[in-house]
Design an enzyme around this catalytic site. Structure first.
Site, PDB file in Angstrom:
ATOM      1  N   ASP A  64       0.886  -1.164   0.000  1.00  0.00           N
ATOM      2  CA  ASP A  64       0.000   0.000   0.000  1.00  0.00           C
ATOM      3  C   ASP A  64       0.921   1.209   0.000  1.00  0.00           C
ATOM      4  O   ASP A  64       1.638   1.448   0.980  1.00  0.00           O
ATOM      5  CB  ASP A  64      -0.902  -0.032   1.242  1.00  0.00           C
ATOM      6  CG  ASP A  64      -1.858   1.158   1.291  1.00  0.00           C
ATOM      7  OD1 ASP A  64      -1.547   2.198   0.678  1.00  0.00           O
ATOM      8  OD2 ASP A  64      -2.905   1.036   1.937  1.00  0.00           O
ATOM      9  N   ILE A  92      -0.907   3.654 -10.673  1.00  0.00           N
ATOM     10  CA  ILE A  92      -1.703   3.845  -9.462  1.00  0.00           C
ATOM     11  C   ILE A  92      -2.305   5.244  -9.448  1.00  0.00           C
ATOM     12  O   ILE A  92      -1.607   6.220  -9.724  1.00  0.00           O
ATOM     13  CB  ILE A  92      -0.788   3.678  -8.218  1.00  0.00           C
ATOM     14  CG1 ILE A  92      -0.304   2.231  -8.096  1.00  0.00           C
ATOM     15  CG2 ILE A  92      -1.509   4.141  -6.950  1.00  0.00           C
ATOM     16  CD1 ILE A  92       0.766   2.033  -7.014  1.00  0.00           C
ATOM     17  N   TYR A 155     -13.582  15.068 -13.282  1.00  0.00           N
ATOM     18  CA  TYR A 155     -12.241  14.524 -13.008  1.00  0.00           C
ATOM     19  C   TYR A 155     -11.574  15.335 -11.888  1.00  0.00           C
ATOM     20  O   TYR A 155     -10.782  14.801 -11.108  1.00  0.00           O
ATOM     21  CB  TYR A 155     -11.392  14.513 -14.289  1.00  0.00           C
ATOM     22  CG  TYR A 155     -10.196  13.588 -14.215  1.00  0.00           C
ATOM     23  CD1 TYR A 155     -10.368  12.217 -14.000  1.00  0.00           C
ATOM     24  CD2 TYR A 155      -8.906  14.071 -14.371  1.00  0.00           C
ATOM     25  CE1 TYR A 155      -9.270  11.365 -13.936  1.00  0.00           C
ATOM     26  CE2 TYR A 155      -7.809  13.221 -14.309  1.00  0.00           C
ATOM     27  CZ  TYR A 155      -7.999  11.871 -14.087  1.00  0.00           C
ATOM     28  OH  TYR A 155      -6.913  11.029 -14.026  1.00  0.00           O
ATOM     29  N   LYS A 162      -2.894  14.793 -11.550  1.00  0.00           N
ATOM     30  CA  LYS A 162      -2.170  14.365 -12.767  1.00  0.00           C
ATOM     31  C   LYS A 162      -1.252  15.473 -13.275  1.00  0.00           C
ATOM     32  O   LYS A 162      -0.177  15.184 -13.819  1.00  0.00           O
ATOM     33  CB  LYS A 162      -3.146  13.924 -13.859  1.00  0.00           C
ATOM     34  CG  LYS A 162      -3.893  12.623 -13.567  1.00  0.00           C
ATOM     35  CD  LYS A 162      -2.991  11.432 -13.292  1.00  0.00           C
ATOM     36  CE  LYS A 162      -3.763  10.118 -13.319  1.00  0.00           C
ATOM     37  NZ  LYS A 162      -2.931   8.980 -12.846  1.00  0.00           N
ATOM     38  N   LEU A 194     -11.399  -0.839 -13.644  1.00  0.00           N
ATOM     39  CA  LEU A 194     -12.033  -0.735 -12.324  1.00  0.00           C
ATOM     40  C   LEU A 194     -12.091   0.731 -11.879  1.00  0.00           C
ATOM     41  O   LEU A 194     -13.117   1.203 -11.386  1.00  0.00           O
ATOM     42  CB  LEU A 194     -11.220  -1.562 -11.319  1.00  0.00           C
ATOM     43  CG  LEU A 194     -11.842  -1.874  -9.964  1.00  0.00           C
ATOM     44  CD1 LEU A 194     -13.128  -2.679 -10.136  1.00  0.00           C
ATOM     45  CD2 LEU A 194     -10.852  -2.628  -9.094  1.00  0.00           C
TER      46      LEU A 194
HETATM   47  P1  NAD Z   1      -7.142   0.046 -12.034  1.00  0.00           P
HETATM   48  O1  NAD Z   1      -8.224   0.231 -11.024  1.00  0.00           O
HETATM   49  O2  NAD Z   1      -7.052  -1.253 -12.702  1.00  0.00           O
HETATM   50  O3  NAD Z   1      -5.729   0.422 -11.412  1.00  0.00           O
HETATM   51  C1  NAD Z   1      -5.554   1.372 -10.393  1.00  0.00           C
HETATM   52  C2  NAD Z   1      -4.653   0.721  -9.374  1.00  0.00           C
HETATM   53  O4  NAD Z   1      -4.292   1.634  -8.332  1.00  0.00           O
HETATM   54  C3  NAD Z   1      -5.308  -0.487  -8.699  1.00  0.00           C
HETATM   55  O5  NAD Z   1      -4.545  -1.642  -8.913  1.00  0.00           O
HETATM   56  C4  NAD Z   1      -5.303  -0.110  -7.240  1.00  0.00           C
HETATM   57  O6  NAD Z   1      -5.118  -1.210  -6.384  1.00  0.00           O
HETATM   58  C5  NAD Z   1      -4.105   0.821  -7.201  1.00  0.00           C
HETATM   59  N1  NAD Z   1      -4.066   1.583  -5.958  1.00  0.00           N
HETATM   60  C6  NAD Z   1      -4.979   2.472  -5.470  1.00  0.00           C
HETATM   61  N2  NAD Z   1      -4.615   2.892  -4.250  1.00  0.00           N
HETATM   62  C7  NAD Z   1      -3.437   2.274  -3.952  1.00  0.00           C
HETATM   63  C8  NAD Z   1      -2.570   2.281  -2.818  1.00  0.00           C
HETATM   64  N3  NAD Z   1      -2.829   3.025  -1.741  1.00  0.00           N
HETATM   65  N4  NAD Z   1      -1.447   1.512  -2.868  1.00  0.00           N
HETATM   66  C9  NAD Z   1      -1.169   0.756  -3.953  1.00  0.00           C
HETATM   67  N5  NAD Z   1      -1.957   0.701  -5.044  1.00  0.00           N
HETATM   68  C10 NAD Z   1      -3.082   1.449  -5.041  1.00  0.00           C
HETATM   69  O7  NAD Z   1      -7.380   1.241 -13.095  1.00  0.00           O
HETATM   70  P2  NAD Z   1      -6.479   1.770 -14.311  1.00  0.00           P
HETATM   71  O8  NAD Z   1      -7.400   2.565 -15.133  1.00  0.00           O
HETATM   72  O9  NAD Z   1      -5.704   0.662 -14.889  1.00  0.00           O
HETATM   73  O10 NAD Z   1      -5.502   2.802 -13.582  1.00  0.00           O
HETATM   74  C11 NAD Z   1      -4.093   2.757 -13.673  1.00  0.00           C
HETATM   75  C12 NAD Z   1      -3.525   4.141 -13.929  1.00  0.00           C
HETATM   76  O11 NAD Z   1      -3.924   4.592 -15.206  1.00  0.00           O
HETATM   77  C13 NAD Z   1      -3.983   5.215 -12.939  1.00  0.00           C
HETATM   78  O12 NAD Z   1      -2.909   6.081 -12.638  1.00  0.00           O
HETATM   79  C14 NAD Z   1      -5.024   5.959 -13.758  1.00  0.00           C
HETATM   80  O13 NAD Z   1      -5.156   7.279 -13.288  1.00  0.00           O
HETATM   81  C15 NAD Z   1      -4.388   5.911 -15.111  1.00  0.00           C
HETATM   82  N6  NAD Z   1      -5.260   6.189 -16.265  1.00  0.00           N
HETATM   83  C16 NAD Z   1      -6.441   5.521 -16.427  1.00  0.00           C
HETATM   84  C17 NAD Z   1      -7.242   5.792 -17.531  1.00  0.00           C
HETATM   85  C18 NAD Z   1      -8.576   5.114 -17.714  1.00  0.00           C
HETATM   86  O14 NAD Z   1      -9.424   5.654 -18.424  1.00  0.00           O
HETATM   87  N7  NAD Z   1      -8.793   3.938 -17.156  1.00  0.00           N
HETATM   88  C19 NAD Z   1      -6.826   6.736 -18.480  1.00  0.00           C
HETATM   89  C20 NAD Z   1      -5.594   7.384 -18.291  1.00  0.00           C
HETATM   90  C21 NAD Z   1      -4.822   7.105 -17.181  1.00  0.00           C
HETATM   91  O1  0WE Z   2      -7.475   8.370 -13.579  1.00  0.00           O
HETATM   92  C1  0WE Z   2      -8.541   7.836 -13.800  1.00  0.00           C
HETATM   93  C2  0WE Z   2      -9.292   7.161 -12.679  1.00  0.00           C
HETATM   94  C3  0WE Z   2      -9.114   7.925 -11.395  1.00  0.00           C
HETATM   95  C4  0WE Z   2      -9.880   7.476 -10.192  1.00  0.00           C
HETATM   96  C5  0WE Z   2     -11.105   6.836 -10.224  1.00  0.00           C
HETATM   97  C6  0WE Z   2     -11.738   6.493  -9.036  1.00  0.00           C
HETATM   98  C7  0WE Z   2     -13.086   5.857  -9.010  1.00  0.00           C
HETATM   99  C8  0WE Z   2     -13.360   5.119  -7.720  1.00  0.00           C
HETATM  100  C9  0WE Z   2      -9.321   7.785  -8.974  1.00  0.00           C
HETATM  101  N1  0WE Z   2      -9.928   7.472  -7.809  1.00  0.00           N
HETATM  102  C10 0WE Z   2     -11.111   6.835  -7.825  1.00  0.00           C
HETATM  103  N2  0WE Z   2     -11.709   6.559  -6.628  1.00  0.00           N
HETATM  104  C11 0WE Z   2     -12.822   5.814  -6.515  1.00  0.00           C
HETATM  105  O2  0WE Z   2     -13.365   5.632  -5.402  1.00  0.00           O
HETATM  106  N3  0WE Z   2      -9.062   7.885 -15.070  1.00  0.00           N
HETATM  107  C12 0WE Z   2      -8.333   8.612 -16.096  1.00  0.00           C
HETATM  108  C13 0WE Z   2     -10.370   7.338 -15.462  1.00  0.00           C
HETATM  109  C14 0WE Z   2     -11.389   8.419 -15.303  1.00  0.00           C
HETATM  110  O3  0WE Z   2     -11.894   8.719 -14.080  1.00  0.00           O
HETATM  111  C15 0WE Z   2     -12.752   9.786 -14.247  1.00  0.00           C
HETATM  112  C16 0WE Z   2     -12.786  10.163 -15.593  1.00  0.00           C
HETATM  113  C17 0WE Z   2     -11.900   9.298 -16.268  1.00  0.00           C
HETATM  114  C18 0WE Z   2     -11.573   9.337 -17.721  1.00  0.00           C
HETATM  115  C19 0WE Z   2     -13.495  10.465 -13.288  1.00  0.00           C
HETATM  116  C20 0WE Z   2     -14.316  11.530 -13.694  1.00  0.00           C
HETATM  117  C21 0WE Z   2     -14.350  11.895 -15.019  1.00  0.00           C
HETATM  118  C22 0WE Z   2     -13.600  11.234 -15.988  1.00  0.00           C
END
Ligand code: NAD
Ligand code: 0WE
Length: 262
Positions: A64, A92, A155, A162, A194
């Site tokens: 964590d 993360i 967001y 970010k 997720l």
């Molecule tokens: P995901 O939920 O699969 O991954 C997020 C991860 O963060 C999870 O594995 C979770 O366990 C981990 N995490 C959260 N709190 C933590 C903690 N305290 N210690 C260790 N791990 C922790 O979702 P994802 O979309 O694959 O997200 C991965 C990265 O990509 C994030 O930085 C997210 O902001 C970024 N991202 C996501 C998108 C999208 O649309 N899904 C787009 C651009 C960037």
């Molecule tokens: O970075 C992300 C996800 C960020 C995220 C999402 C959650 C949902 C559940 C961070 N923390 C949490 N905490 C929670 O409890 N993305 C780029 C995906 C994302 O998230 C959004 C987006 C997009 C795109 C949230 C609002 C609007 C657009």
């Protein structure tokens, strides 16, 4: 011959097979890297272990990133297991749900701190903890989103986090450069992971993205994996401190094409 033969790669942020970290892990594995996984806590272990087994990964450790002692512990275990680490992937991000809705000005002090701690500081802390294990030719990689520079409804706090993460990427790149270690970020388009599920407005944003982006297609975790191979291999030698868009070109558009608005 893979592009990452004889490289050790540690991936942080694997939650399930929809995770961007999973797309990246599969691509690094395909190119010959030896992998290690770290997951957030007990609850995720039963999801991460089977994924590790699929790629023959025998280094699977909890961490964590809110806790310095857990970061220290995983670095120590990685030193014992791998000796040296060539690639570190930080995938993360986290903010309280309350912070991802409504007015950004309603962000609480505690919510601001939490999002910055988990989503930004953790990259800095991991970079420091793993520095002694890294060697010339190494690479650090993080994941960011366009909401860092352009306002994306809801967001909110994550956009501010970010922006800080992208700045941290540049400062880390300057720090690590003299050691021949590169630091970059992938800015991915919206992907149904997720972290994106249940977020208000995500569905509409995801749909609009595919209509507006020049390539008219959403992006996948496999796209992120292939970009990660580039940014973590010799293919991108002398590229550092960059934010590399994997977004079907969405970020270049000022105004959507009329045809895309129908
Ligand atoms: P995901 O939920 O699969 O991954 C997020 C991860 O963060 C999870 O594995 C979770 O366990 C981990 N995490 C959260 N709190 C933590 C903690 N305290 N210690 C260790 N791990 C922790 O979702 P994802 O979309 O694959 O997200 C991965 C990265 O990509 C994030 O930085 C997210 O902001 C970024 N991202 C996501 C998108 C999208 O649309 N899904 C787009 C651009 C960037
Ligand atoms: O970075 C992300 C996800 C960020 C995220 C999402 C959650 C949902 C559940 C961070 N923390 C949490 N905490 C929670 O409890 N993305 C780029 C995906 C994302 O998230 C959004 C987006 C997009 C795109 C949230 C609002 C609007 C657009």
């Amino acid at each position: 011959m893979g592009l990452l033969n004889d490289k050790n790669a540690l991936v942080f942020g694997l939650a399930n097979d929809k995770s961007i970290a999973w797309g990246i892990s599969q691509a690094l594995h395909r190119e010959g890297a030896r992998l290690g996984f770290s997951y957030a806590g007990e609850a995720l272990e039963k999801r991460v272990r089977p994924l590790a087994a699929k790629l023959g990964v025998d280094f699977v450790e909890p961490c964590d990133v809110a806790h310095d002692d857990q970061i220290e512990a995983v670095a120590k275990k990685a030193a014992a297991h791998f000796g040296q680490v060539d690639i570190l992937v930080h995938s993360i991000g986290f903010a309280n749900r309350d912070e991802l809705n409504g007015y950004f000005y309603n962000t609480s002090r505690a919510g601001f701190h939490l999002a910055m701690d988990i989503s930004v500081y953790s990259f800095v802390a991991l970079a420091r903890a793993f520095q002694p294990l890294m060697r010339k030719g190494g690479a650090l990689l993080t994941l960011t989103y366009y909401g860092s520079t352009k306002v994306t409804p809801n967001y909110n706090m994550m956009g501010v986090a970010k922006a800080a993460l992208e700045a941290a990427t540049r400062y880390l790149a300057a720090d690590f450069g003299p050691q021949g270690i590169r630091v970059n970020a992938i800015s991915a388009g919206p992907i149904r992971t997720l972290a994106a599920m249940g977020v208000s407005g995500f569905r509409d944003l995801y749909k609009a993205f595919g209509d507006i982006a020049p390539l008219r297609e959403n992006v996948t975790i496999e796209d992120c994996g292939n970009a990660a191979v580039y940014l973590c291999s010799e293919l991108s030698a002398h590229v550092t401190g960059e934010v590399h868009f994997v977004d079907s070109g969405y970020n270049i558009m000022g105004v959507p094409e009329p045809a895309a608005r129908e």
